[in-house]
Design an enzyme around this catalytic site. Structure first.
Site, mmCIF file in Angstrom:
data_model
loop_
_atom_site.group_PDB
_atom_site.id
_atom_site.type_symbol
_atom_site.label_atom_id
_atom_site.label_comp_id
_atom_site.label_asym_id
_atom_site.label_seq_id
_atom_site.Cartn_x
_atom_site.Cartn_y
_atom_site.Cartn_z
ATOM 1 N N LYS A 157 0.866 -1.173 0.000
ATOM 2 C CA LYS A 157 0.000 0.000 0.000
ATOM 3 C C LYS A 157 0.904 1.224 0.000
ATOM 4 O O LYS A 157 1.726 1.391 0.899
ATOM 5 C CB LYS A 157 -0.931 -0.015 1.212
ATOM 6 C CG LYS A 157 -2.010 -1.087 1.133
ATOM 7 C CD LYS A 157 -2.902 -1.067 2.354
ATOM 8 C CE LYS A 157 -4.059 -2.032 2.177
ATOM 9 N NZ LYS A 157 -3.633 -3.439 1.969
ATOM 10 N N ASP B 127 -1.343 -2.156 -4.195
ATOM 11 C CA ASP B 127 -2.732 -2.246 -3.759
ATOM 12 C C ASP B 127 -3.462 -0.938 -4.013
ATOM 13 O O ASP B 127 -2.878 0.151 -3.923
ATOM 14 C CB ASP B 127 -2.801 -2.563 -2.263
ATOM 15 C CG ASP B 127 -2.746 -4.050 -1.978
ATOM 16 O OD1 ASP B 127 -3.186 -4.828 -2.834
ATOM 17 O OD2 ASP B 127 -2.269 -4.438 -0.892
ATOM 18 N N GLN C 78 -10.631 -1.762 -8.494
ATOM 19 C CA GLN C 78 -11.776 -2.044 -7.633
ATOM 20 C C GLN C 78 -13.073 -1.920 -8.427
ATOM 21 O O GLN C 78 -13.379 -0.847 -8.960
ATOM 22 C CB GLN C 78 -11.781 -1.071 -6.457
ATOM 23 C CG GLN C 78 -10.501 -1.146 -5.633
ATOM 24 C CD GLN C 78 -10.354 0.008 -4.655
ATOM 25 O OE1 GLN C 78 -10.590 -0.146 -3.480
ATOM 26 N NE2 GLN C 78 -9.964 1.164 -5.164
ATOM 27 N N ARG D 119 -4.912 -7.207 -10.532
ATOM 28 C CA ARG D 119 -5.800 -7.882 -9.585
ATOM 29 C C ARG D 119 -7.121 -7.118 -9.508
ATOM 30 O O ARG D 119 -7.133 -5.893 -9.303
ATOM 31 C CB ARG D 119 -5.170 -7.938 -8.196
ATOM 32 C CG ARG D 119 -6.058 -8.642 -7.148
ATOM 33 C CD ARG D 119 -5.625 -8.325 -5.730
ATOM 34 N NE ARG D 119 -4.234 -8.690 -5.498
ATOM 35 C CZ ARG D 119 -3.440 -8.058 -4.634
ATOM 36 N NH1 ARG D 119 -3.871 -7.021 -3.961
ATOM 37 N NH2 ARG D 119 -2.192 -8.455 -4.483
ATOM 38 N N ARG E 265 -9.686 -2.061 10.546
ATOM 39 C CA ARG E 265 -10.095 -1.501 9.256
ATOM 40 C C ARG E 265 -10.809 -2.542 8.401
ATOM 41 O O ARG E 265 -11.727 -2.232 7.655
ATOM 42 C CB ARG E 265 -8.884 -0.926 8.527
ATOM 43 C CG ARG E 265 -8.514 0.470 9.015
ATOM 44 C CD ARG E 265 -7.413 1.068 8.177
ATOM 45 N NE ARG E 265 -6.141 0.443 8.446
ATOM 46 C CZ ARG E 265 -5.294 0.847 9.384
ATOM 47 N NH1 ARG E 265 -5.611 1.860 10.164
ATOM 48 N NH2 ARG E 265 -4.144 0.245 9.558
#
Length: 308
Positions: free
Chosen positions: A98, A134, A163, A184, A288
């Site tokens: 990240k 990510d 996403q 991904r 989280r």
């Protein structure tokens, strides 16, 4: 409505002490976060790779506040890479990072994150593996994609995450689904406003399938990040329709969730990669994950009741 409450708890030192001290908490956390140090996770890496699985390793921690913390995160990944080299497992284990952990949100954060992640990507390439960037909340994505593009100039195997719930993602997928890319696809877990993201599960699922089709029909390497049995079946069918062989895409699932399915897919000849997080900041990561989706909260709550 629970999400903001849980996120507030993730930043509360008092709540950290209370939750961390509860024996049942550690029992549940250990199921999903197998350790705090490289020494803790080496046996897990050896066990899972020995069972035919691949891994992507994530050193947990997102809310850093100083450049020194960003440098420490870089060094933690470099330590992991050294151990993977010693184990001879470079080709079986990649890294997920990240960019917030590398300083992206600090002053001059774009340049700082790029400077910190580059030596990690370079060291990973030297042992035959790679790094996937990510995705975080939508305000960070332009910076992430720009860093991804810059890194791919020297390390074209560098991957990234998209996403499905974001409106922009179909366009991003078409741009990224080129030869040599590694992408991904996940549903998305951050709390995003209705102006930029689908809010209903059925809308997100349909968007996931649309984007997955783009990736499967493209020239890159799709990585299917989902635990949903229906989406896994759809992914297999889309791969078949696109003429992809089992080694021309992969599935990714979280450590500790649907572990039997990990082994089943690997036994069927699919590439199956287990997303495995570790580190000392497990509390923030754990909270989280609860806040991101109500389903996560229900899942962990059931686990705590069972273990308790």
């Amino acid at each position: 409505m629970l999400g903001p409450v849980i996120l507030a708890a993730s930043r509360s030192d008092r709540m950290r002490r209370l939750i961390s001290a509860a024996p049942v908490t550690k029992q549940v956390v250990d199921r999903f976060i197998p350790g705090e140090s490289v020494d803790d996770v080496v046996p897990i890496i050896e066990e899972l790779t020995g069972r035919g699985l691949e891994l992507t390793m994530d050193v947990v921690g997102e809310d850093i506040t100083t450049p020194e913390q960003a440098g420490a995160a870089r060094d933690a990944y470099l330590e992991l890479i050294d151990r993977l080299r010693d184990l001879g497992l470079g080709e079986r284990v990649e890294m997920s990072v990240k960019l917030s952990l590398f300083g992206q949100a600090l002053d001059g954060g774009h340049e700082l994150a790029l400077a910190n992640v580059r030596p990690v990507v370079e060291a990973a390439a030297a042992i035959g593996t790679t790094v996937t960037l990510d995705a975080e909340d939508h305000t960070t994505l332009d910076s992430m994609f720009a860093i991804h593009e810059e890194l791919r100039k020297d390390f074209p195997q560098t991957g990234c995450v998209i996403q499905a719930y974001l409106f922009r993602t179909e366009a991003d997928a078409r741009r990224l689904a080129a030869a040599g890319s590694r992408v991904r696809l996940v549903k998305g877990a951050y709390k995003e406003p209705a102006e930029v993201a689908y809010q209903q599960k059925h809308e997100i699922d349909k968007a996931y399938v649309r984007v997955l089709r783009i990736l499967m029909e493209g020239e890159g390497y799709p990585m299917v990040g989902s635990h949903d049995p229906r989406l896994i079946s759809i992914a297999q069918e889309l791969a078949r329709q696109a003429g992809r062989k089992p080694d021309e895409y992969e599935f990714q699932m979280l450590y500790g969730i649907r572990s039997d399915e990990h082994l089943r897919l690997a036994a069927e000849g699919h590439r199956m990669r287990v997303y495995t997080a570790y580190g000392t900041d497990w509390y923030g990561y754990f909270m989280r994950r609860l806040a991101e989706k109500p389903a996560n909260l229900r899942f962990f709550a059931r686990s705590m009741i069972t273990r308790g």
